[in-house]
Write a protein that holds these residues in place. Structure first.
Motif, PDB file in Angstrom:
ATOM      1  N   ARG A 184       0.836  -1.197   0.000  1.00 33.38           N
ATOM      2  CA  ARG A 184       0.000   0.000   0.000  1.00 33.38           C
ATOM      3  C   ARG A 184       0.872   1.250   0.000  1.00 33.38           C
ATOM      4  NH1 ARG A 184      -5.229  -0.153   1.612  1.00 33.38           N
ATOM      5  NH2 ARG A 184      -4.989   1.838   2.701  1.00 33.38           N
ATOM      6  N   PRO A 185       0.393   2.356  -0.585  1.00 37.09           N
ATOM      7  CA  PRO A 185       1.174   3.585  -0.548  1.00 37.09           C
ATOM      8  C   PRO A 185       1.353   4.084   0.891  1.00 37.09           C
ATOM      9  CG  PRO A 185      -1.042   4.012  -1.346  1.00 37.09           C
ATOM     10  CD  PRO A 185      -0.900   2.529  -1.284  1.00 37.09           C
ATOM     11  N   LEU A 186       2.448   4.803   1.088  1.00 38.80           N
ATOM     12  CA  LEU A 186       2.750   5.344   2.409  1.00 38.80           C
ATOM     13  C   LEU A 186       2.186   6.762   2.515  1.00 38.80           C
ATOM     14  CD1 LEU A 186       4.255   5.180   5.137  1.00 38.80           C
ATOM     15  CD2 LEU A 186       6.271   6.104   3.938  1.00 38.80           C
ATOM     16  N   ARG A 196      -0.164  13.501   1.600  1.00 36.22           N
ATOM     17  CA  ARG A 196       0.523  13.111   0.370  1.00 36.22           C
ATOM     18  C   ARG A 196       0.828  11.620   0.444  1.00 36.22           C
ATOM     19  NH1 ARG A 196      -1.373  17.258  -0.741  1.00 36.22           N
ATOM     20  NH2 ARG A 196      -0.345  19.173  -1.500  1.00 36.22           N
ATOM     21  N   TYR A 197       1.180  11.013  -0.691  1.00 39.66           N
ATOM     22  CA  TYR A 197       1.414   9.577  -0.729  1.00 39.66           C
ATOM     23  C   TYR A 197       2.714   9.255  -1.443  1.00 39.66           C
ATOM     24  CZ  TYR A 197      -3.487   9.263   0.600  1.00 39.66           C
ATOM     25  OH  TYR A 197      -4.672   9.395   1.260  1.00 39.66           O
ATOM     26  N   TRP A 198       3.535   8.403  -0.829  1.00 40.69           N
ATOM     27  CA  TRP A 198       4.695   7.816  -1.493  1.00 40.69           C
ATOM     28  C   TRP A 198       4.296   6.469  -2.089  1.00 40.69           C
ATOM     29  CZ3 TRP A 198       9.192   9.941  -2.660  1.00 40.69           C
ATOM     30  CH2 TRP A 198       9.690  10.997  -1.896  1.00 40.69           C
ATOM     31  N   ILE A 199       4.687   6.242  -3.354  1.00 37.53           N
ATOM     32  CA  ILE A 199       4.517   4.908  -3.920  1.00 37.53           C
ATOM     33  C   ILE A 199       5.378   3.931  -3.129  1.00 37.53           C
ATOM     34  CG2 ILE A 199       4.878   3.478  -5.970  1.00 37.53           C
ATOM     35  CD1 ILE A 199       2.559   5.383  -6.261  1.00 37.53           C
ATOM     36  N   ALA A 200       4.809   2.822  -2.723  1.00 36.95           N
ATOM     37  CA  ALA A 200       5.507   1.886  -1.838  1.00 36.95           C
ATOM     38  C   ALA A 200       6.392   0.919  -2.624  1.00 36.95           C
ATOM     39  CB  ALA A 200       4.485   1.110  -1.008  1.00 36.95           C
ATOM     40  N   ALA A 201       7.038   0.047  -1.879  1.00 36.35           N
ATOM     41  CA  ALA A 201       7.965  -0.920  -2.469  1.00 36.35           C
ATOM     42  C   ALA A 201       7.229  -1.905  -3.366  1.00 36.35           C
ATOM     43  CB  ALA A 201       8.686  -1.670  -1.357  1.00 36.35           C
TER      44      ALA A 201
END
Length: 248
Positions: A184-186, A196-201
């Motif tokens: 899931r995005p962080l 805001r959202y970071w694309i996850a691993a």
């Protein structure tokens, strides 16, 4: 002497690009055209909303304020009178294994070369230390490129273990493995409190069987995977036709 076009997605100042250049400089005439900044994950995108700037740098490389595919398009398709014999993209900082190739700007740069009629190789180091090893692999492949005949619209995706040269176990021809769903995005908050959202691993390996690129690299082998740009699932054509016939 063979003419090579080098590009990447990590940017024109990336150590992997310099390592690739240095490894091949004795074997061919080189032209380097790469993005002016990190464009990892750009995939096959082209910049269509504005003109592109091609800038000559002091070291003889050229930077482009665009994507990896833009760089190869400009390098092959008319900026210079001479066309390259081979396009090599890399050396990427990190692997491009399994379905990573769907997002990879490294693979996309090679694919753009292939789409423009050039033979093409994408080079990635599954790590960040031994770029010299990946450079030696690239030189070995370039030296034998004339003896390889690939079908149209195909290219080679090469992943090199992050090991000293004398610890490489050999070369294996592999197929793509597959990953499971990504995490899931962080969720984070910026200084103004906005979400805001970071694309996850990427996901865990879902198919890393013994004939895959994942397995080869894990065992210390250089993985060489032939890729094609035709994404048609030919084995499913009859099934889809039958489904469509049943609807009508």
């Amino acid at each position: 002497m063979r003419r090579l076009l080098l590009s990447n997605d990590d940017g024109v100042h990336a150590p992997g690009l310099r390592a690739l250049h240095d490894a091949l400089a004795r074997h061919a005439r080189l032209r380097v055209v790469a993005p002016d900044r990190d464009k990892s994950g750009a995939s096959n995108s082209l910049t269509l909303s504005r003109p592109l700037a091609l800038t000559a740098l002091d070291n003889g490389f050229y930077s482009v304020d665009g994507t990896p595919a833009d760089c190869v398009y400009l390098g092959v398709n008319g900026v210079w009178d001479e066309k390259p014999d081979l396009v090599i993209s890399g050396i990427n900082h990190g692997g491009n294994l399994g379905d990573d190739v769907l997002y990879s700007g490294t693979v996309a740069a090679a694919m753009e070369g292939r789409n423009l009629g050039m033979a093409a190789i994408a080079m990635s180091l599954v790590g960040s230390r031994h770029f010299d090893t990946a450079g030696r692999v690239a030189a070995s492949l370039v030296g034998a490129a004339d003896q390889l005949s690939l079908p149209p619209r195909s290219l080679l995706n090469v992943n090199v273990p992050d090991l000293p040269w004398d610890e490489i176990q050999g070369f294996r021809v592999t197929r793509m493995g597959y990953r499971g769903p990504a995490a899931r995005p962080l969720e984070v908050r910026d200084p103004r409190g906005r979400v805001r959202y970071w694309i996850a691993a990427v996901g865990e390996n879902a198919d890393d069987g013994p004939d895959t690129d994942f397995a080869a690299v894990e065992a210390g082998f250089v993985s060489i995977t032939p890729l094609q740009t035709d994404l048609t699932r030919h084995a499913a054509l009859d099934d889809v036709q039958g489904w469509l016939d049943a609807l009508t």
